[in-house]
Design a protein around this motif. Structure first.
Motif, PDB file in Angstrom:
ATOM      1  N   ALA A  66      39.972  51.435  33.185  1.00 46.67           N
ATOM      2  CA  ALA A  66      41.382  51.789  33.413  1.00 46.67           C
ATOM      3  C   ALA A  66      41.513  53.055  34.247  1.00 46.67           C
ATOM      4  N   GLY A  67      40.431  53.807  34.416  1.00 44.15           N
ATOM      5  CA  GLY A  67      40.455  55.008  35.241  1.00 44.15           C
ATOM      6  C   GLY A  67      40.843  56.249  34.460  1.00 44.15           C
ATOM      7  N   LEU A  68      40.780  57.374  35.141  1.00 41.07           N
ATOM      8  CA  LEU A  68      41.141  58.668  34.557  1.00 41.07           C
ATOM      9  C   LEU A  68      42.621  58.944  34.793  1.00 41.07           C
ATOM     10  N   ALA A  78      44.215  60.900  48.423  1.00 42.21           N
ATOM     11  CA  ALA A  78      44.688  59.588  48.877  1.00 42.21           C
ATOM     12  C   ALA A  78      43.723  58.542  48.325  1.00 42.21           C
ATOM     13  N   LEU A  79      44.208  57.724  47.405  1.00 47.99           N
ATOM     14  CA  LEU A  79      43.402  56.669  46.807  1.00 47.99           C
ATOM     15  C   LEU A  79      43.876  55.323  47.340  1.00 47.99           C
ATOM     16  N   PRO A  80      43.038  54.308  47.279  1.00 48.77           N
ATOM     17  CA  PRO A  80      43.473  52.980  47.736  1.00 48.77           C
ATOM     18  C   PRO A  80      44.725  52.482  47.002  1.00 48.77           C
ATOM     19  N   LEU A  81      44.851  52.826  45.706  1.00 44.80           N
ATOM     20  CA  LEU A  81      46.024  52.449  44.917  1.00 44.80           C
ATOM     21  C   LEU A  81      46.513  53.706  44.205  1.00 44.80           C
ATOM     22  N   ASN A  82      47.417  54.438  44.834  1.00 43.52           N
ATOM     23  CA  ASN A  82      47.860  55.741  44.328  1.00 43.52           C
ATOM     24  C   ASN A  82      48.562  55.668  42.980  1.00 43.52           C
ATOM     25  N   SER A  83      49.061  54.512  42.603  1.00 44.96           N
ATOM     26  CA  SER A  83      49.762  54.388  41.324  1.00 44.96           C
ATOM     27  C   SER A  83      48.810  54.229  40.146  1.00 44.96           C
ATOM     28  N   SER A  84      47.506  54.156  40.392  1.00 44.83           N
ATOM     29  CA  SER A  84      46.514  53.972  39.328  1.00 44.83           C
ATOM     30  C   SER A  84      45.593  55.176  39.236  1.00 44.83           C
ATOM     31  N   GLY A  85      44.914  55.278  38.102  1.00 40.61           N
ATOM     32  CA  GLY A  85      44.014  56.394  37.857  1.00 40.61           C
ATOM     33  C   GLY A  85      42.780  56.380  38.731  1.00 40.61           C
ATOM     34  N   ARG A  86      42.195  57.555  38.898  1.00 44.09           N
ATOM     35  CA  ARG A  86      40.966  57.687  39.679  1.00 44.09           C
ATOM     36  C   ARG A  86      39.831  56.995  38.933  1.00 44.09           C
ATOM     37  N   GLN A 100      47.218  43.842  49.966  1.00 46.92           N
ATOM     38  CA  GLN A 100      47.623  44.897  49.049  1.00 46.92           C
ATOM     39  C   GLN A 100      46.719  44.942  47.822  1.00 46.92           C
ATOM     40  N   PRO A 101      46.205  46.116  47.464  1.00 49.72           N
ATOM     41  CA  PRO A 101      45.390  46.224  46.250  1.00 49.72           C
ATOM     42  C   PRO A 101      46.256  46.117  44.994  1.00 49.72           C
ATOM     43  N   PHE A 102      45.642  45.663  43.899  1.00 49.16           N
ATOM     44  CA  PHE A 102      46.318  45.565  42.610  1.00 49.16           C
ATOM     45  C   PHE A 102      45.385  46.099  41.527  1.00 49.16           C
ATOM     46  N   LEU A 103      45.978  46.574  40.431  1.00 51.41           N
ATOM     47  CA  LEU A 103      45.207  47.123  39.328  1.00 51.41           C
ATOM     48  C   LEU A 103      44.590  46.004  38.503  1.00 51.41           C
ATOM     49  N   GLU A 111      47.722  34.893  39.440  1.00 50.96           N
ATOM     50  CA  GLU A 111      47.746  33.699  40.269  1.00 50.96           C
ATOM     51  C   GLU A 111      47.772  34.143  41.718  1.00 50.96           C
ATOM     52  N   SER A 112      46.964  33.517  42.526  1.00 47.04           N
ATOM     53  CA  SER A 112      46.874  33.892  43.925  1.00 47.04           C
ATOM     54  C   SER A 112      48.095  33.384  44.685  1.00 47.04           C
ATOM     55  N   GLY A 113      48.831  34.322  45.288  1.00 42.24           N
ATOM     56  CA  GLY A 113      49.989  33.945  46.087  1.00 42.24           C
ATOM     57  C   GLY A 113      49.600  33.514  47.491  1.00 42.24           C
ATOM     58  N   LEU A 114      48.385  33.834  47.879  1.00 40.71           N
ATOM     59  CA  LEU A 114      47.876  33.443  49.183  1.00 40.71           C
ATOM     60  C   LEU A 114      46.380  33.220  49.057  1.00 40.71           C
ATOM     61  N   GLY A 115      45.816  32.600  50.045  1.00 38.36           N
ATOM     62  CA  GLY A 115      44.388  32.319  49.999  1.00 38.36           C
ATOM     63  C   GLY A 115      43.571  33.435  50.623  1.00 38.36           C
ATOM     64  N   GLY A 116      42.324  33.555  50.204  1.00 42.38           N
ATOM     65  CA  GLY A 116      41.417  34.541  50.777  1.00 42.38           C
ATOM     66  C   GLY A 116      40.328  34.915  49.809  1.00 42.38           C
ATOM     67  N   LYS A 117      39.377  35.714  50.288  1.00 39.78           N
ATOM     68  CA  LYS A 117      38.287  36.182  49.443  1.00 39.78           C
ATOM     69  C   LYS A 117      38.805  37.204  48.441  1.00 39.78           C
ATOM     70  N   LEU A 118      38.204  37.202  47.261  1.00 39.75           N
ATOM     71  CA  LEU A 118      38.534  38.175  46.228  1.00 39.75           C
ATOM     72  C   LEU A 118      37.568  39.345  46.330  1.00 39.75           C
ATOM     73  N   PHE A 119      38.122  40.554  46.478  1.00 34.31           N
ATOM     74  CA  PHE A 119      37.341  41.777  46.548  1.00 34.31           C
ATOM     75  C   PHE A 119      37.680  42.657  45.354  1.00 34.31           C
ATOM     76  N   LEU A 120      36.691  43.402  44.860  1.00 36.43           N
ATOM     77  CA  LEU A 120      36.901  44.386  43.802  1.00 36.43           C
ATOM     78  C   LEU A 120      36.364  45.735  44.273  1.00 36.43           C
ATOM     79  N   ALA A 121      36.937  46.813  43.743  1.00 36.39           N
ATOM     80  CA  ALA A 121      36.489  48.161  44.099  1.00 36.39           C
ATOM     81  C   ALA A 121      36.892  49.118  42.993  1.00 36.39           C
ATOM     82  N   LEU A 122      36.435  50.352  43.143  1.00 36.45           N
ATOM     83  CA  LEU A 122      36.868  51.434  42.269  1.00 36.45           C
ATOM     84  C   LEU A 122      37.895  52.260  43.040  1.00 36.45           C
ATOM     85  N   ASN A 123      38.895  52.720  42.347  1.00 39.51           N
ATOM     86  CA  ASN A 123      39.970  53.489  42.960  1.00 39.51           C
ATOM     87  C   ASN A 123      39.484  54.927  43.181  1.00 39.51           C
ATOM     88  N   LEU A 124      38.726  55.118  44.255  1.00 40.34           N
ATOM     89  CA  LEU A 124      38.124  56.410  44.557  1.00 40.34           C
ATOM     90  C   LEU A 124      38.462  56.823  45.983  1.00 40.34           C
TER      91      LEU A 124
END
Length: 159
Positions: A66-68, A78-86, A100-103, A111-124
Motif C-alpha cells: 500500500a506504500g508509505l 513527482a511520482l508516477p501516481l501522486n495520489s498514492s503513497g511512496r 493512466q496508472p492505477f493503484l 475490468e479492462s476498459g481497453l486492450g493492452g499489456k499489463l504493467f506493474l511498478a512501484l510508485n517511486l
C-alpha cells in the motif's frame, strides 16, 4: 465416455488463465507482466511482500504494497501516481504515453476498459532506492464473446 468428453469440452471452454506470479524488486520501474488484456477482461491482482526504502534523512522505512504515507516533504516529489503513497504497487494497461496508472496496493480487482499489456511498478521517483521485493499474483478472466447486431437480409422488391 460421453461424460468424459463433456468434462473435457467444459474444461477447455472456460474463459480465463491460470494465475501468474510476477516479482517486483524495490529498484524496478515498469515491469511487463507478459499478460495482454483485451477490452472487457476481468483481472485480479494480489500483492504480498515488504520493501525497505530510504527516507529523507537516509533512515530505513519499511513499506507494504500500500506504500508509505505521504508527508510534507513528499509535496516536491513527482511520482508516477501522486495520489498514492511512496513505494505503493501501481499498474497500467498499455504502453502508450496516455496510459493512466492505477493503484493496486495489496489487492485490485478490475475490468479492462481497453486492450493492452499489463504493467506493474512501484510508485517511486527516479532517485528513490530500496531493497526487498513484492510478489504479485495475477489472475485474468477473459471477457465473454460479444455478439454483434444481426443484419437483416437485403430488401428485394417484388414486381
Amino acid at each position: 465416455m460421453k461424460v468424459w468428453l463433456f468434462l473435457f469440452l467444459a474444461a477447455i471452454s472456460l474463459p480465463g488463465q491460470s494465475p501468474k506470479q510476477v516479482s517486483l524488486p524495490a529498484e524496478s520501474k515498469w515491469v511487463d507482466t507478459g499478460i495482454v488484456l483485451q477490452r472487457g477482461d476481468s483481472f485480479s491482482i494480489e500483492v504480498t511482500g515488504e520493501i525497505t526504502l530510504r527516507g529523507t534523512r537516509d533512515e530505513e522505512q519499511k513499506s507494504t504494497p500500500a506504500g508509505l504515507p505521504r508527508g510534507f516533504r513528499d509535496l516536491i516529489r513527482a511520482l508516477p501516481l501522486n495520489s498514492s503513497g511512496r513505494g505503493a504497487v501501481i499498474g497500467r494497461i498499455g504502453d502508450r504515453p496516455t496510459s493512466q496508472p492505477f493503484l493496486v496496493a495489496t489487492r485490485r480487482d478490475g475490468e479492462s476498459g481497453l486492450g493492452g499489456k499489463l504493467f506493474l511498478a512501484l510508485n517511486l521517483s527516479a532517485n528513490d532506492s530500496g531493497t526487498g521485493k513484492f510478489t504479485a499474483r495475477i489472475t485474468v478472466r477473459q471477457a465473454t464473446a460479444q455478439t454483434g447486431p444481426t443484419q437483416a437480409p437485403p430488401i428485394v422488391e417484388m414486381k
